[in-house]
Design a protein around this motif. Structure first.
Motif, PDB file in Angstrom:
ATOM      1  N   MET A 283       6.757  85.606  63.360  1.00  0.00           N
ATOM      2  CA  MET A 283       5.650  86.508  63.693  1.00  0.00           C
ATOM      3  C   MET A 283       5.608  87.696  62.736  1.00  0.00           C
ATOM      4  O   MET A 283       4.530  88.133  62.327  1.00  0.00           O
ATOM      5  CB  MET A 283       5.777  86.974  65.137  1.00  0.00           C
ATOM      6  CG  MET A 283       5.485  85.867  66.129  1.00  0.00           C
ATOM      7  SD  MET A 283       5.818  86.316  67.841  1.00  0.00           S
ATOM      8  CE  MET A 283       4.561  87.534  68.133  1.00  0.00           C
TER       9      MET A 283
ATOM     10  N   SER B 102       2.600  88.467  60.201  1.00  0.00           N
ATOM     11  CA  SER B 102       1.899  89.753  60.280  1.00  0.00           C
ATOM     12  C   SER B 102       1.851  90.454  58.927  1.00  0.00           C
ATOM     13  O   SER B 102       0.812  90.983  58.528  1.00  0.00           O
ATOM     14  CB  SER B 102       2.575  90.649  61.313  1.00  0.00           C
ATOM     15  OG  SER B 102       2.494  90.064  62.590  1.00  0.00           O
TER      16      SER B 102
ATOM     17  N   THR C  88      -0.557  88.589  56.750  1.00  0.00           N
ATOM     18  CA  THR C  88      -1.933  88.878  57.144  1.00  0.00           C
ATOM     19  C   THR C  88      -2.382  90.230  56.604  1.00  0.00           C
ATOM     20  O   THR C  88      -3.500  90.364  56.092  1.00  0.00           O
ATOM     21  CB  THR C  88      -2.070  88.844  58.687  1.00  0.00           C
ATOM     22  OG1 THR C  88      -1.692  87.544  59.146  1.00  0.00           O
ATOM     23  CG2 THR C  88      -3.482  89.155  59.122  1.00  0.00           C
TER      24      THR C  88
ATOM     25  N   PHE D 181       2.421  81.663  61.666  1.00  0.00           N
ATOM     26  CA  PHE D 181       1.848  81.723  63.009  1.00  0.00           C
ATOM     27  C   PHE D 181       1.824  80.348  63.675  1.00  0.00           C
ATOM     28  O   PHE D 181       1.933  80.257  64.896  1.00  0.00           O
ATOM     29  CB  PHE D 181       0.450  82.334  62.981  1.00  0.00           C
ATOM     30  CG  PHE D 181       0.432  83.810  62.706  1.00  0.00           C
ATOM     31  CD1 PHE D 181       1.491  84.628  63.070  1.00  0.00           C
ATOM     32  CD2 PHE D 181      -0.652  84.395  62.078  1.00  0.00           C
ATOM     33  CE1 PHE D 181       1.473  85.999  62.813  1.00  0.00           C
ATOM     34  CE2 PHE D 181      -0.685  85.759  61.824  1.00  0.00           C
ATOM     35  CZ  PHE D 181       0.379  86.555  62.197  1.00  0.00           C
TER      36      PHE D 181
ATOM     37  N   SER E 153       3.123  81.598  67.122  1.00  0.00           N
ATOM     38  CA  SER E 153       2.187  82.159  68.095  1.00  0.00           C
ATOM     39  C   SER E 153       0.800  81.537  67.958  1.00  0.00           C
ATOM     40  O   SER E 153       0.086  81.820  66.993  1.00  0.00           O
ATOM     41  CB  SER E 153       2.095  83.675  67.907  1.00  0.00           C
ATOM     42  OG  SER E 153       1.086  84.218  68.714  1.00  0.00           O
TER      43      SER E 153
ATOM     44  N   ARG F  55      -1.654  82.338  69.810  1.00  0.00           N
ATOM     45  CA  ARG F  55      -2.589  83.449  69.982  1.00  0.00           C
ATOM     46  C   ARG F  55      -2.872  84.143  68.658  1.00  0.00           C
ATOM     47  O   ARG F  55      -4.027  84.393  68.307  1.00  0.00           O
ATOM     48  CB  ARG F  55      -2.033  84.453  70.997  1.00  0.00           C
ATOM     49  CG  ARG F  55      -3.009  85.569  71.349  1.00  0.00           C
ATOM     50  CD  ARG F  55      -2.480  86.487  72.440  1.00  0.00           C
ATOM     51  NE  ARG F  55      -1.360  87.318  72.086  1.00  0.00           N
ATOM     52  CZ  ARG F  55      -1.381  88.341  71.209  1.00  0.00           C
ATOM     53  NH1 ARG F  55      -2.469  88.622  70.556  1.00  0.00           N
ATOM     54  NH2 ARG F  55      -0.309  89.067  71.002  1.00  0.00           N
ATOM     55  N   LEU F  56      -1.827  84.440  67.886  1.00  0.00           N
ATOM     56  CA  LEU F  56      -2.014  85.089  66.593  1.00  0.00           C
ATOM     57  C   LEU F  56      -2.696  84.154  65.594  1.00  0.00           C
ATOM     58  O   LEU F  56      -3.519  84.591  64.784  1.00  0.00           O
ATOM     59  CB  LEU F  56      -0.674  85.583  66.046  1.00  0.00           C
ATOM     60  CG  LEU F  56      -0.054  86.758  66.796  1.00  0.00           C
ATOM     61  CD1 LEU F  56       1.339  87.067  66.262  1.00  0.00           C
ATOM     62  CD2 LEU F  56      -0.949  87.979  66.724  1.00  0.00           C
TER      63      LEU F  56
END
Length: 124
Positions: A7, A11, A14, A39, A43, A45-46
């Motif tokens: 994650m 991040s 991104t 991701f 995740s 969701r991410l």
């Protein structure tokens, strides 16, 4: 712990992809590839949030194309090379030889981008 690491990597990638979408000379697609990879392992969701981000939609389409076909379109390669070497030129004109380390870093990044564009097959 591993999920948190993925994650974090996603991040940071991104964030760099956003900067690449806004700043000339900084690529977007490679950072998106890293973010998608991270991701997908950490995740949903991410991953979904990343896929729905309008600013990154064009680069995301190119990243998906690369994932599926392992090729890069010719116009994308030419644009990437123009941005990379244009950044070297702008940096050289802006700072001249007064900041050789900065100029060297930008030129090294341009060489790296050139090698990457040469290395990956061009979509026919």
């Amino acid at each position: 712990m591993q999920k948190l690491a993925y994650m974090t990597i996603g991040s940071v990638a991104t964030l760099l992809a956003f900067l690449g979408a806004l700043l000339p000379g900084l690529p977007t697609t490679p950072f998106l590839l890293v973010a998608l990879w991270a991701f997908a392992r950490s995740s949903e969701r991410l991953l979904g949030l990343l896929e729905r981000t309008p600013l990154l939609s064009t680069a995301l389409a190119e990243a998906r194309r690369f994932e599926e076909r392992r090729t890069i379109r010719r116009e994308i390669k030419l644009f990437a090379l123009a941005c990379a070497w244009g950044s070297v030129l702008v940096t050289a004109l802006a700072v001249g030889l007064s900041r050789p380390v900065l100029l060297g870093v930008v030129a090294t990044a341009a060489v790296g981008g050139t090698i990457a564009m040469w290395w990956f097959p061009t979509e026919r």
